[in-house]
Design a protein around this motif. Structure first.
Motif, PDB file in Angstrom:
ATOM      1  N   LYS A 109      69.771   4.240  87.607  1.00 20.12           N
ATOM      2  CA  LYS A 109      68.464   3.518  86.629  1.00 20.12           C
ATOM      3  C   LYS A 109      69.091   2.281  86.626  1.00 20.12           C
ATOM      4  O   LYS A 109      70.427   2.035  86.563  1.00 20.12           O
ATOM      5  CB  LYS A 109      68.127   4.097  85.719  1.00 20.12           C
ATOM      6  N   GLY A 110      67.724   1.151  86.737  1.00 21.11           N
ATOM      7  CA  GLY A 110      67.812  -0.049  86.081  1.00 21.11           C
ATOM      8  C   GLY A 110      67.614  -0.037  84.203  1.00 21.11           C
ATOM      9  O   GLY A 110      66.870   0.195  84.326  1.00 21.11           O
ATOM     10  N   VAL A 111      68.581  -0.299  83.775  1.00 20.12           N
ATOM     11  CA  VAL A 111      68.187  -0.786  81.677  1.00 20.12           C
ATOM     12  C   VAL A 111      68.080  -1.898  81.600  1.00 20.12           C
ATOM     13  O   VAL A 111      69.618  -2.668  82.455  1.00 20.12           O
ATOM     14  CB  VAL A 111      69.647   0.152  81.270  1.00 20.12           C
ATOM     15  N   ILE A 112      67.384  -3.119  81.335  1.00 22.72           N
ATOM     16  CA  ILE A 112      67.046  -4.076  81.266  1.00 22.72           C
ATOM     17  C   ILE A 112      67.313  -4.374  78.786  1.00 22.72           C
ATOM     18  O   ILE A 112      66.243  -3.858  78.829  1.00 22.72           O
ATOM     19  CB  ILE A 112      65.750  -4.831  81.114  1.00 22.72           C
ATOM     20  N   SER A 113      68.349  -4.807  78.920  1.00 20.44           N
ATOM     21  CA  SER A 113      68.202  -5.546  77.611  1.00 20.44           C
ATOM     22  C   SER A 113      68.096  -6.561  77.071  1.00 20.44           C
ATOM     23  O   SER A 113      68.388  -7.748  78.038  1.00 20.44           O
ATOM     24  CB  SER A 113      70.023  -4.669  77.035  1.00 20.44           C
ATOM     25  N   GLY A 114      67.284  -6.974  76.045  1.00 23.08           N
ATOM     26  CA  GLY A 114      67.156  -8.394  75.973  1.00 23.08           C
ATOM     27  C   GLY A 114      67.152  -8.368  74.228  1.00 23.08           C
ATOM     28  O   GLY A 114      66.837  -8.099  73.596  1.00 23.08           O
ATOM     29  N   ASP A 115      67.035  -9.894  74.302  1.00 20.99           N
ATOM     30  CA  ASP A 115      67.261 -10.654  73.200  1.00 20.99           C
ATOM     31  C   ASP A 115      66.373 -12.107  72.834  1.00 20.99           C
ATOM     32  O   ASP A 115      66.895 -12.797  73.912  1.00 20.99           O
ATOM     33  CB  ASP A 115      68.812 -11.471  73.215  1.00 20.99           C
TER      34      ASP A 115
END
Length: 227
Positions: free
Chosen positions: A3-9
């Motif tokens: 899967k694709g997992v996006i983490s963002g700040d």
């Protein structure tokens, strides 16, 4: 299945006024509903300025990341926030995002569990690139891709650097147009949504480099489909 997992700040979130923080949070929650409807994403805000988003079809991950970036870049802040010079970083960059491509050993939306290599890699990348201090913000890049496949990482790195350059120079209006373009709206529909003319929409799209962005998203999609 990977899967694709996006983490963002969110950049300089703590420098925003309380009113703008609430506005940004409400904006992101509405965005999450749209991403869920369009791509089946599971997304959540953590501690106000950090987000995580699972993209079921990893080939959609770059498009989703650009939707998040463009949506946040379109937010206009109030004069109260501009009293802090660091809020210019929010307007210029919006958010830093890392796409992790890999497996999830445990994923339960009802219990809020996201556990596995994909989220470890994306979260670690965001933390590695964090150069924030109380007095200074230093940002080199805001879009990243990370996987266990170094060849894949190397193929995507220049692509994301170029997209990063285009996105970080985009105005709020260009970001709005890009968001609707990525969502599949034609220019007439976008003009109606934004209350501007179709030629103006076209001008904004050309200004942000829509043709190049569209091809980059398609390249990313085709490449990950073949993995």
């Amino acid at each position: 299945m990977k899967k694709g997992v996006i983490s963002g700040d969110i950049v300089a979130f703590t420098s925003l006024s309380n009113k703008d923080k609430e506005s940004v949070e409400a904006h992101i929650k509405a965005l999450f509903k749209e991403l869920t409807a369009a791509f089946g994403c599971y997304a959540r805000l953590v501690k106000g300025d950090y987000l995580e988003c699972v993209v079921p079809k990893p080939e959609d991950a770059l498009k989703v990341a650009l939707l998040i970036k463009s949506s946040i870049k379109s937010i206009l802040i109030t004069k109260d926030s501009r009293s802090d010079h660091r809020t210019s970083y929010f307007e210029n960059y919006g958010i830093r995002l890392a796409i992790g491509f890999g497996s999830l050993q445990r994923f339960d939306t009802e219990k809020g569990i996201i556990d596995g290599e994909a989220i470890y890699m994306s979260g670690r990348k965001i933390n590695e690139e964090d150069t924030h201090t109380m007095d200074r913000i230093s940002i080199k890049n805001t879009l990243f891709f990370v996987s266990k496949d170094e060849d894949l990482n190397n193929r995507f790195e220049p692509l994301l650097l170029l997209l990063d350059f285009l996105m970080n120079k985009a105005t709020a209006r260009q970001s709005q147009v890009l968001y609707y373009k990525l969502m599949g709206n034609n220019e007439d529909a976008i003009a109606k949504k934004l209350g501007i003319s179709q030629p103006a929409v076209n001008q904004h799209a050309n200004g942000i480099g829509w043709n190049a962005i569209e091809k980059a998203v398609q390249y990313f999609n085709n490449t990950l489909k073949s993995q």
